[in-house]
Design an enzyme around this catalytic site. Structure first.
Site, PDB file in Angstrom:
ATOM      1  N   LEU A 123      40.840 -64.827  98.690  1.00 37.58           N
ATOM      2  CA  LEU A 123      42.222 -64.350  98.654  1.00 37.58           C
ATOM      3  C   LEU A 123      42.913 -64.772  97.356  1.00 37.58           C
ATOM      4  CD1 LEU A 123      44.652 -63.006 100.103  1.00 37.58           C
ATOM      5  CD2 LEU A 123      45.125 -65.240 101.141  1.00 37.58           C
ATOM      6  N   SER A 124      42.842 -66.051  97.003  1.00 39.70           N
ATOM      7  CA  SER A 124      43.617 -66.592  95.882  1.00 39.70           C
ATOM      8  C   SER A 124      43.152 -66.055  94.534  1.00 39.70           C
ATOM      9  CB  SER A 124      43.532 -68.117  95.861  1.00 39.70           C
ATOM     10  OG  SER A 124      44.130 -68.675  97.006  1.00 39.70           O
ATOM     11  N   ARG A 267      40.779-109.315 108.763  1.00 40.90           N
ATOM     12  CA  ARG A 267      40.941-109.886 107.420  1.00 40.90           C
ATOM     13  C   ARG A 267      41.931-111.049 107.441  1.00 40.90           C
ATOM     14  NH1 ARG A 267      40.317-108.427 101.923  1.00 40.90           N
ATOM     15  NH2 ARG A 267      40.993-110.294 100.762  1.00 40.90           N
ATOM     16  N   GLN A 278      54.309-109.220 110.001  1.00 39.19           N
ATOM     17  CA  GLN A 278      55.156-108.164 110.559  1.00 39.19           C
ATOM     18  C   GLN A 278      55.172-106.921 109.666  1.00 39.19           C
ATOM     19  OE1 GLN A 278      59.639-108.313 110.672  1.00 39.19           O
ATOM     20  NE2 GLN A 278      59.255-108.509 112.885  1.00 39.19           N
ATOM     21  N   GLU A 365      45.399 -72.693 101.936  1.00 39.95           N
ATOM     22  CA  GLU A 365      45.885 -71.917 103.088  1.00 39.95           C
ATOM     23  C   GLU A 365      47.407 -72.008 103.219  1.00 39.95           C
ATOM     24  OE1 GLU A 365      43.632 -71.934 106.735  1.00 39.95           O
ATOM     25  OE2 GLU A 365      41.883 -72.734 105.683  1.00 39.95           O
ATOM     26  N   SER A 368      52.410 -76.883 101.231  1.00 37.59           N
ATOM     27  CA  SER A 368      53.461 -77.403 102.114  1.00 37.59           C
ATOM     28  C   SER A 368      54.795 -76.699 101.884  1.00 37.59           C
ATOM     29  CB  SER A 368      53.624 -78.917 101.896  1.00 37.59           C
ATOM     30  OG  SER A 368      52.469 -79.611 102.339  1.00 37.59           O
TER      31      SER A 368
END
Length: 391
Positions: A123-124, A267, A278, A365, A368
């Protein structure tokens, strides 16, 4: 395996979970060794044959969207090369299944199912990637031996499996109308005169190349669907495969997440293990939450497609799934590398491999940015529909 199409997207059944576990094991134990023997940037035909022998390529033609997503996610977790090889077969051959003639299906699909015949979706173009309606590959009408046909002239670029595929699903401008209305889909065998190509050296390890069309002859027997209706063939294919691109991304994210949990639990640093810090624990929690949200959105999009592939909601849901899942996978893999430290940058490490693999799905495809455009257009279209009903 049956019963996938009606499954709830938010909780998989025991049979589905068991099937996915078997796929992950198959990918790690049988397919990954074949992938490691392959040459980066080349079609791995032994790997394709193994996918065929396992019956997984057959599922490209018998699965619903949800089963396809579970298949791609599970293979991606254990062997991204196997997932990509399978997906490219589906992308190239699905238009033949949906829009091809009986003769085309009989000629090409058995080889695809067996892993003997390599398919590609062309396609591209150099100037038409995300804007697929801007294709310039020209199909000029001609009459040969009393039969009307076309000659294809131009270039295709960024084509996965090129130039090694055995046939290409090619989209060209035949001019029945402006923009998308003048595009036709053709099945073009690789040995057609005037067709050549070359490999491109890309970051991702699967084969990608450029195709050159120098007056390539095509006729009525090469049509996939009707003249001028090729853009619909392309979009029908992408609407099915976009959520499963998201599933590929989710599989990579889950693999990176599991590796990170194991690493940070073992680790030692600063008098304890990394997971006791945290800042580390919160980052892992964020990675897990985003991965789960992406997974559920992918399943929901696949469920919507299985319920009604023609629903106006399908393009929006597919775009949302691909957008969130691919962006999430990039986030998760990047943070997994950070939490592993320098070891993750060493060639051959799982995360070094995933770091190279995870970037491309945010582009192919539909990038974004294109997915965001689709989502916005569909939202405003829904508003217009609702207003028309009220009027």
């Amino acid at each position: 395996m049956t019963g996938f199409a009606g499954s709830a997207g938010f909780a998989l059944g025991a049979d589905q979970e068991e099937w996915c576990a078997r796929l992950r094991a198959l990918a790690a134990e049988r397919l990954r060794p074949l992938a490691e023997k392959g040459e980066p940037g080349r079609v791995n035909r032994p790997l394709l044959a193994a996918l065929g022998e396992a019956g997984l390529l057959e599922r490209l033609f018998t699965s619903g969207a949800l089963e396809l997503c579970l298949l791609r996610e599970s293979l991606a977790y254990g062997c991204t090369e196997a997932e990509t090889a399978l997906a490219l077969q589906g992308l190239g051959a699905y238009p033949v299944l949906r829009a091809g003639s009986e003769g085309q299906r009989e000629r090409w699909l058995p080889g695809v199912r067996a892993g003997r015949t390599v398919a590609a979706f062309a396609l591209s173009e150099p100037g038409a990637g995300s804007d697929a309606a801007a294709l310039e590959l020209e199909a000029v009408r001609e009459v040969r031996d009393g039969v009307a046909g076309w000659r294809l002239s131009g270039r295709k670029c960024w084509i996965s499996n090129a130039p090694e595929a055995d046939f290409y699903t090619v989209f060209a401008r035949t001019g029945e109308g402006p923009g998308a209305k003048g595009i036709t889909a053709f099945l073009v065998p690789a040995d057609r005169p005037g067709l050549s190509g070359e490999a491109l050296d890309m970051l991702s390890p699967h084969p990608i190349g450029e195709l050159l069309f120098d007056g390539v002859p095509v006729g009525p027997g090469d049509l996939l669907g009707e003249p001028g209706r090729g853009f619909r063939v392309a979009m029908d294919t992408l609407n099915l495969f976009r959520p499963s691109v998201g599933a590929f991304a989710v599989g990579m994210a889950r693999a990176a997440l599991d590796a990170t949990v194991a690493h940070t639990a073992a680790r030692t640093a600063f008098g304890g293990v990394l997971g006791d810090l945290q800042a580390v624990a919160h980052r892992v929690a964020e990675m897990a939450t985003r991965t789960e949200a992406a997974r559920l959105l992918v399943y929901a999009a696949a469920g919507a497609y299985d319920a009604d592939a023609g629903s106006p909601e399908v393009p929006r849901r597919a775009a949302m799934a691909k957008l969130l899942a691919t962006e999430t996978a990039q986030y998760v893999v990047d943070h997994a590398v950070q939490l592993h430290g320098a070891v993750a940058l060493r060639r051959g490490h799982l995360l070094e491999h995933l770091y190279r693999e995870v970037r491309a799905p945010r582009i192919y495809e539909g990038a974004s940015e294109v997915q965001r455009t689709i989502i916005a257009k569909e939202l405003y279209r829904d508003l217009a529909r609702a207003a028309a009903v009220e009027a």
